[in-house]
Design a protein around this motif. Structure first.
Motif, mmCIF file in Angstrom:
data_model
loop_
_atom_site.group_PDB
_atom_site.id
_atom_site.type_symbol
_atom_site.label_atom_id
_atom_site.label_comp_id
_atom_site.label_asym_id
_atom_site.label_seq_id
_atom_site.Cartn_x
_atom_site.Cartn_y
_atom_site.Cartn_z
ATOM 1 N N LEU A 78 0.823 -1.213 0.000
ATOM 2 C CA LEU A 78 0.000 0.000 0.000
ATOM 3 C C LEU A 78 0.856 1.261 0.000
ATOM 4 O O LEU A 78 0.468 2.280 -0.588
ATOM 5 N N CYS A 81 1.667 1.962 -3.426
ATOM 6 C CA CYS A 81 0.516 2.516 -4.147
ATOM 7 C C CYS A 81 0.340 4.009 -3.879
ATOM 8 O O CYS A 81 -0.553 4.637 -4.460
ATOM 9 N N TYR A 83 -0.022 5.366 -0.657
ATOM 10 C CA TYR A 83 -0.702 5.624 0.613
ATOM 11 C C TYR A 83 0.288 5.970 1.721
ATOM 12 O O TYR A 83 1.426 5.480 1.736
ATOM 13 N N ALA A 253 -4.655 -4.591 -3.437
ATOM 14 C CA ALA A 253 -4.068 -3.375 -4.000
ATOM 15 C C ALA A 253 -4.916 -2.822 -5.132
ATOM 16 O O ALA A 253 -5.126 -1.605 -5.222
ATOM 17 N N CYS A 257 -6.237 0.797 -4.519
ATOM 18 C CA CYS A 257 -5.486 1.766 -5.306
ATOM 19 C C CYS A 257 -6.247 2.264 -6.520
ATOM 20 O O CYS A 257 -5.863 3.255 -7.131
ATOM 21 N N GLN A 260 -7.131 5.652 -5.655
ATOM 22 C CA GLN A 260 -6.027 6.585 -5.815
ATOM 23 C C GLN A 260 -5.905 7.037 -7.269
ATOM 24 O O GLN A 260 -5.761 8.214 -7.564
#
Length: 273
Positions: A78, A81, A83, A253, A257, A260
């Motif tokens: 993460l 990704c 975060y 993920a 993600c 995101q």
């Protein structure tokens, strides 16, 4: 009060925390940590930081008797990704400040972290961490999306497993529930067969089919509580194995993600802050 009931309550409040391996202790020593205080409890939060001011925050919760280093693979995935990752020791679980702490006393940790670090976009909760997240959410803990890994479908399911482990009669189940409710009045709403109420969040449910602690049937029960949630049954892993199972981590993920990536493109979903 029944002496065996008293013993069960005391043992539940003092879980046998899994020891950390030497490599985990070394890795922990190299990580950024901050001490948080909740009433009489002190515990550390592991922080995988990022310089980006736009980075969203994710909270990772280990299970009862676990520790944050069990979630190292999740932390790495993460963080990669984009975060900012926060992983606390549950109250009473930090070996630096060990202390008995019951399950219903855990939500203040999440609420205190929310006040200190701001609202978390996402939560990933393993095992009993799922019930703790549900309790905190009922008390004002905010989240956009949540992933439940091998989580019990209800408090009763979790306590039933606990009674089996301690070879205690099943008639202690309602007695334990009644004792919790007497001492934690806000706990009443969670003593149902449907404690998960993340109605405005995206939800991913992941369950290892080889789990010997939490029956895979729990995953389908959780899905029935959360219409619109995604369910992934993982064939070749179990209760702890799911935390480092590469296909499971990739699925997690992709789920977290995606938000995101969409945000970066300017696509704001109805469930997003």
């Amino acid at each position: 009060m029944d002496t065996q009931l008293v013993s069960l309550i005391q043992r539940l409040a003092n879980p046998a925390v899994m020891p950390m391996r030497s490599a985990e202790l070394q890795q922990l020593a190299s990580m950024k940590t901050e001490v948080v205080t909740c009433g009489a409890y002190r515990s550390r939060v592991l922080i995988n930081d990022t310089p980006s001011p736009q980075a969203k925050s994710v909270l990772l919760l280990h299970g009862w008797g676990g520790h944050p280093m069990m979630l190292c693979a999740l932390q790495s995935v993460l963080h990669a990704c984009g975060y900012r990752v926060y992983t606390p020791f549950l109250l009473g679980h930090d070996p630096e400040t060990p202390a008995g702490c019951e399950l219903p006393a855990q939500p203040p940790l999440l609420l205190m972290m929310q006040a200190r670090y701001g609202a978390f976009d996402s939560v990933v909760a393993h095992s009993a961490g799922g019930i703790i997240t549900a309790m905190a959410h009922s008390q004002g803990f905010i989240l956009n999306q949540v992933a439940l890994l091998n989580a019990p479908a209800s408090l009763a399911n979790l306590l039933q497993r606990y009674l089996v482990l301690h070879r205690a009669a099943e008639h202690y189940l309602p007695l334990l529930g009644a004792d919790f409710q007497r001492r934690y009045p806000m706990f009443a709403d969670l003593q149902t067969c449907s404690p998960y109420a993340f109605s405005e969040a995206r939800v991913l449910i992941m369950q290892g089919l080889r789990d010997q602690r939490i029956s895979p049937a729990n995953a389908r029960q959780i899905q029935s509580q959360l219409p619109g949630s995604q369910l992934h049954m993982i064939e070749d892993t179990g209760h702890l194995g799911i935390l480092s199972h590469q296909p499971a981590l990739q699925t997690l993920a992709r789920f977290l993600c995606a938000n995101q990536a969409d945000t970066a493109k300017g696509n704001t979903h109805a469930w997003a802050h």
